[in-house]
Design an enzyme around this catalytic site. Structure first.
Site, PDB file in Angstrom:
ATOM      1  N   SER A 103       0.812  -1.221   0.000  1.00  0.00           N
ATOM      2  CA  SER A 103       0.000   0.000   0.000  1.00  0.00           C
ATOM      3  C   SER A 103       0.843   1.267   0.000  1.00  0.00           C
ATOM      4  O   SER A 103       1.574   1.522  -0.940  1.00  0.00           O
ATOM      5  CB  SER A 103      -0.954  -0.053   1.188  1.00  0.00           C
ATOM      6  OG  SER A 103      -1.826   1.031   1.166  1.00  0.00           O
ATOM      7  N   ASP A 241      -2.262   6.566  -3.483  1.00  0.00           N
ATOM      8  CA  ASP A 241      -1.162   5.888  -2.790  1.00  0.00           C
ATOM      9  C   ASP A 241      -0.559   4.828  -3.720  1.00  0.00           C
ATOM     10  O   ASP A 241      -0.988   4.685  -4.878  1.00  0.00           O
ATOM     11  CB  ASP A 241      -1.632   5.316  -1.444  1.00  0.00           C
ATOM     12  CG  ASP A 241      -2.506   4.095  -1.591  1.00  0.00           C
ATOM     13  OD1 ASP A 241      -3.133   3.943  -2.661  1.00  0.00           O
ATOM     14  OD2 ASP A 241      -2.565   3.278  -0.654  1.00  0.00           O
ATOM     15  N   ASP A 243      -0.713   1.646  -4.184  1.00  0.00           N
ATOM     16  CA  ASP A 243      -1.518   0.610  -4.848  1.00  0.00           C
ATOM     17  C   ASP A 243      -2.893   1.120  -5.275  1.00  0.00           C
ATOM     18  O   ASP A 243      -3.732   0.342  -5.711  1.00  0.00           O
ATOM     19  CB  ASP A 243      -1.658  -0.626  -3.957  1.00  0.00           C
ATOM     20  CG  ASP A 243      -2.466  -0.346  -2.698  1.00  0.00           C
ATOM     21  OD1 ASP A 243      -2.317   0.763  -2.140  1.00  0.00           O
ATOM     22  OD2 ASP A 243      -3.237  -1.224  -2.270  1.00  0.00           O
ATOM     23  N   ASP A 245      -5.605   2.364  -3.734  1.00  0.00           N
ATOM     24  CA  ASP A 245      -6.894   2.251  -3.044  1.00  0.00           C
ATOM     25  C   ASP A 245      -7.214   3.512  -2.239  1.00  0.00           C
ATOM     26  O   ASP A 245      -8.310   3.669  -1.729  1.00  0.00           O
ATOM     27  CB  ASP A 245      -7.011   0.976  -2.188  1.00  0.00           C
ATOM     28  CG  ASP A 245      -5.963   0.876  -1.115  1.00  0.00           C
ATOM     29  OD1 ASP A 245      -5.054   1.730  -1.074  1.00  0.00           O
ATOM     30  OD2 ASP A 245      -6.039  -0.075  -0.306  1.00  0.00           O
TER      31      ASP A 245
END
Ligand code: MG
Length: 462
Positions: A103, A241, A243, A245
């Protein structure tokens, strides 16, 4: 999280396995996770994707080996955002989806997040079962002739189609989008342009060292984006961010939009627009401006533990119309139950367009409160006990409290604010978070909470 061994930490945290590559998260562990997920779920078809991290391909190869060895067919999607993997897991009829990502963590970290056939991330119960299989080494290895097959192709066009079918923009928004060298690097600019935006992308080269900025979008890491929005006189700045999400925004004046304020304003809008669904969900850390905005429109707020999995689970349970965390992870249940940065950003543009407002106007109705945070040093072995005991005594410190919750740590809602006491997941600390209607109120609440926690931590040290 896997970061603190002295805790005898569980392998899986609220977002799957996460840790420093080749220290906590090795290829050996990745293989075991592949073996265990299919042993547990009996999955026949599994999707695998990764973000842009340097260790992504190494871990993918190890993970895929494990999956094949227990007989699964594996579709490797390459580099796509986490919400795209989650959406495709359900859309393509896979039994499971595995995302290799840490993340917003620094580049030396990586992780594996597991999704079920319904596109929902594994909750604690399923993760515990996978963990047990790894602990026992009870993998369902197949005979040689039944070893699975791996196929490699990017199927993210389904996701692009979904957004374009369901979201229409009429205004030609001038958007500066900061991809932070992460997994949204090609999809986000493509989608914004296809929706008719004048989109200028920065930090759009995929790079697992994250050379441009921290992969966590916050006021500090988005200074450059804010400056570009200001200088180019753009309508809005959008950043994701690592990744994809989470999302954060810069308003038309080039100012960072407070994450709590945007979340609360959007939640209030979602309640206004919804029919019979009157519930929205957030976590225990979100500002009380969330309740103020939502309740003003007749909505109800459910608060969960920190972690998007818990928010998603509660949303399903309460048939919520919207949910999100103040880190920028927003869930739109009409699309799917994974927080989705790209989707959230285009949905926000759609709402602004509908209301005829710019971002600063949209959040101007949200009341401003003061938040204070304090950490109290406390041994890892004692911190949970300290939090537990705080609960019993905090009520006597604040006898006029409105609500007492143990959903995550101890949270007391007060007349003029709230206090939250939690054990840090990773460090020898007890964290106090306080919000007050004014800075004075926040300071007063903090001044009454800190001595109690300090005393309890001191008592347990003896
Ligand atoms: Mg993320």
């Amino acid at each position: 999280m896997l970061v603190n061994k002295s805790l005898k930490a569980k392998l899986f945290g609220s977002s799957g396995v996460r840790g420093v590559v080749n220290v906590d998260l090795t290829p050996i562990l990745a293989t075991k996770i592949g073996l265990a997920v299919v042993t547990f779920s009996k999955a026949k078809k599994v999707l695998v994707a990764r973000d842009t991290r340097v260790s992504g391909l190494m871990l993918e190869n190890a993970l895929v080996s494990g999956l094949l060895a227990v007989g699964a067919t594996v579709h490797c999607l390459g580099t796509v955002p986490t919400p795209v993997l989650a959406y495709l897991t359900r859309k393509l009829g896979a039994d499971s989806g595995l995302m290799i990502t840490a993340s917003h963590n620094p580049p030396q970290y990586n992780g594996i997040k597991i999704f079920g056939a319904n596109g929902l991330a594994y909750g604690d119960e399923s993760q515990d079962k996978v963990e047990k299989i790894i602990e026992n080494g009870s993998f369902g290895l197949t005979v040689w002739r039944n070893i699975g097959e791996a196929v490699y192709f990017n199927e993210s066009s389904h996701y692009v189609d979904l957004i374009q079918k369901k979201v229409k923009l009429h205004k030609k928004w001038h958007v500066i989008v900061d991809l932070g060298c992460g997994a949204t690097y090609n999809l986000a600019p493509t989608i914004l342009k296809n929706l008719g935006c004048k989109a200028t992308a920065i930090n759009a080269q995929p790079d697992g060292f994250f050379p441009a900025r921290s992969s966590e979008p916050n006021e500090e890491s988005l200074e450059l984006l804010a400056r570009i929005v200001r200088e180019l006189k753009a309508d809005v700045g959008i950043a994701y961010d690592g990744d994809g999400d989470r999302v954060a925004f810069i308003n038309e004046k080039g100012e960072f939009a407070n994450l709590d304020h945007v979340l609360a304003a959007y939640a209030a809008y979602a309640i206004q627009k919804s029919g019979k669904r009157r519930t929205v969900v957030t976590n225990v850390e979100a500002s009380m401006c969330f309740e103020k905005m939502v309740e003003a429109h007749g909505g109800k707020v459910v608060r969960t533990k920190v972690g998007d999995v818990y928010v998603a689970e509660a949303m399903r349970r309460h048939e919520a119309v919207f949910g999100g965390e103040p880190c920028g992870a927003w869930i739109h249940p009409k699309f799917h139950y994974c927080p989705d940065g790209i989707l959230s950003s285009v949905m926000l543009l759609k709402v602004l367009e509908e209301k005829g407002e710019l971002l600063s106007e949209f959040i101007s109705k949200v009341p401003r409160y003061s938040t204070l945070r304090e950490n109290i040093v406390c041994k890892n072995q004692a911190k949970r006990k300290v939090v537990e005991r705080t609960g019993e005594q905090l009520k006597t410190v604040f006898p006029k409290y409105k609500e007492y919750s143990t959903v995550d740590g101890i949270r007391l809602a007060l007349q003029n604010g709230w206090i939250l006491v939690r054990a840090s997941g990773t460090e020898p600390l007890v964290r106090l978070t306080v919000e007050g209607e004014s800075l004075k109120a926040a300071k007063e609440i903090m001044a009454r909470g800190v001595p109690l926690v300090r005393k309890l931590a001191g008592d347990l040290e003896k």
